[in-house]
Design a protein around this motif. Structure first.
Motif, mmCIF file in Angstrom:
data_model
loop_
_atom_site.group_PDB
_atom_site.id
_atom_site.type_symbol
_atom_site.label_atom_id
_atom_site.label_comp_id
_atom_site.label_asym_id
_atom_site.label_seq_id
_atom_site.Cartn_x
_atom_site.Cartn_y
_atom_site.Cartn_z
ATOM 1 N N ARG A 197 13.006 -15.054 -47.825
ATOM 2 C CA ARG A 197 11.838 -14.449 -48.485
ATOM 3 C C ARG A 197 10.608 -14.514 -47.578
ATOM 4 O O ARG A 197 9.847 -13.552 -47.468
ATOM 5 C CB ARG A 197 11.592 -15.206 -49.787
ATOM 6 C CG ARG A 197 10.432 -14.759 -50.575
ATOM 7 C CD ARG A 197 10.897 -13.836 -51.649
ATOM 8 N NE ARG A 197 9.758 -13.214 -52.275
ATOM 9 C CZ ARG A 197 9.672 -12.978 -53.553
ATOM 10 N NH1 ARG A 197 10.665 -13.281 -54.334
ATOM 11 N NH2 ARG A 197 8.619 -12.402 -54.056
ATOM 12 N N SER A 227 11.070 -12.136 -44.562
ATOM 13 C CA SER A 227 10.947 -10.749 -45.001
ATOM 14 C C SER A 227 9.474 -10.345 -45.064
ATOM 15 O O SER A 227 9.088 -9.274 -44.581
ATOM 16 C CB SER A 227 11.607 -10.574 -46.361
ATOM 17 O OG SER A 227 11.356 -9.293 -46.876
ATOM 18 N N LEU A 228 8.643 -11.212 -45.640
ATOM 19 C CA LEU A 228 7.214 -10.949 -45.686
ATOM 20 C C LEU A 228 6.629 -10.919 -44.279
ATOM 21 O O LEU A 228 5.824 -10.043 -43.948
ATOM 22 C CB LEU A 228 6.498 -12.005 -46.531
ATOM 23 C CG LEU A 228 4.977 -11.899 -46.554
ATOM 24 C CD1 LEU A 228 4.524 -10.590 -47.196
ATOM 25 C CD2 LEU A 228 4.377 -13.088 -47.270
ATOM 26 N N TYR A 229 7.054 -11.845 -43.433
ATOM 27 C CA TYR A 229 6.570 -11.883 -42.052
ATOM 28 C C TYR A 229 6.899 -10.571 -41.331
ATOM 29 O O TYR A 229 6.047 -10.006 -40.650
ATOM 30 C CB TYR A 229 7.175 -13.077 -41.308
ATOM 31 C CG TYR A 229 6.854 -13.062 -39.831
ATOM 32 C CD1 TYR A 229 5.590 -13.406 -39.376
ATOM 33 C CD2 TYR A 229 7.807 -12.684 -38.893
ATOM 34 C CE1 TYR A 229 5.284 -13.375 -38.028
ATOM 35 C CE2 TYR A 229 7.512 -12.651 -37.546
ATOM 36 C CZ TYR A 229 6.243 -12.996 -37.124
ATOM 37 O OH TYR A 229 5.943 -12.952 -35.791
ATOM 38 N N ARG A 239 7.351 -7.601 -42.599
ATOM 39 C CA ARG A 239 6.510 -6.516 -43.110
ATOM 40 C C ARG A 239 5.082 -6.629 -42.587
ATOM 41 O O ARG A 239 4.437 -5.619 -42.296
ATOM 42 C CB ARG A 239 6.530 -6.507 -44.636
ATOM 43 C CG ARG A 239 7.874 -6.018 -45.174
ATOM 44 C CD ARG A 239 7.896 -5.977 -46.678
ATOM 45 N NE ARG A 239 8.082 -7.352 -47.158
ATOM 46 C CZ ARG A 239 7.587 -7.824 -48.289
ATOM 47 N NH1 ARG A 239 6.863 -7.064 -49.076
ATOM 48 N NH2 ARG A 239 7.818 -9.072 -48.646
ATOM 49 N N LEU A 296 3.453 -16.427 -52.631
ATOM 50 C CA LEU A 296 3.488 -15.356 -51.634
ATOM 51 C C LEU A 296 2.842 -14.071 -52.141
ATOM 52 O O LEU A 296 2.517 -13.193 -51.345
ATOM 53 C CB LEU A 296 4.927 -15.073 -51.211
ATOM 54 C CG LEU A 296 5.601 -16.142 -50.357
ATOM 55 C CD1 LEU A 296 7.012 -15.712 -49.996
ATOM 56 C CD2 LEU A 296 4.804 -16.448 -49.103
ATOM 57 N N GLU A 347 1.233 -10.729 -50.229
ATOM 58 C CA GLU A 347 1.808 -9.404 -50.455
ATOM 59 C C GLU A 347 0.737 -8.422 -50.937
ATOM 60 O O GLU A 347 0.765 -7.256 -50.570
ATOM 61 C CB GLU A 347 2.974 -9.492 -51.434
ATOM 62 C CG GLU A 347 4.172 -10.175 -50.799
ATOM 63 C CD GLU A 347 5.326 -10.397 -51.752
ATOM 64 O OE1 GLU A 347 5.167 -10.173 -52.969
ATOM 65 O OE2 GLU A 347 6.393 -10.798 -51.264
#
Length: 113
Positions: free
Chosen positions: A25, A28-30, A32, A100, A104
């Protein structure tokens, strides 16, 4: 040579780490954020009391965001803490997704602009 001296037993060193689901998770954010041009580098620190993920705009700066997992706070404020660039606590919580969400939202604003 017939004397055998046993070494004292050392307790196992306990290390706090991210689970595979948590790390997936976070990364994945990193990814993006990198694609949006906001972050360029990251660092992981796994210690005996806490684990942290730091994200940087450039490698030579202070982290823009630092996510800390501290299981000792699980029953109090929540084991997840998100720190901002100046060390200010942006969010605390029991669930990773809620913590998070702050980052986001920042990503959504950067893409819309």
């Amino acid at each position: 040579m017939s004397n055998i001296i046993p070494l004292p037993a050392t307790p196992g060193v306990r290390q706090i780490a991210f689970t595979r689901i948590e790390l997936d998770r976070i990364m994945s954010l990193y990814g993006r954020m990198v694609a949006a041009g906001l972050w360029r580098d990251y660092a992981l620190e796994l210690g005996a009391k806490q684990a942290s993920f730091s994200a940087f705009r450039r490698a030579a700066e202070n982290p823009e965001a630092r996510l800390v997992k501290d299981p000792a706070l699980r029953n109090r404020q929540g084991e997840w803490v998100l720190y901002g660039e100046g060390g200010v606590v942006l969010k605390r919580g029991h669930e990773l997704a809620g913590v998070l969400a702050v980052l986001e939202r920042r990503l959504v604003k950067a893409i819309e602009a």
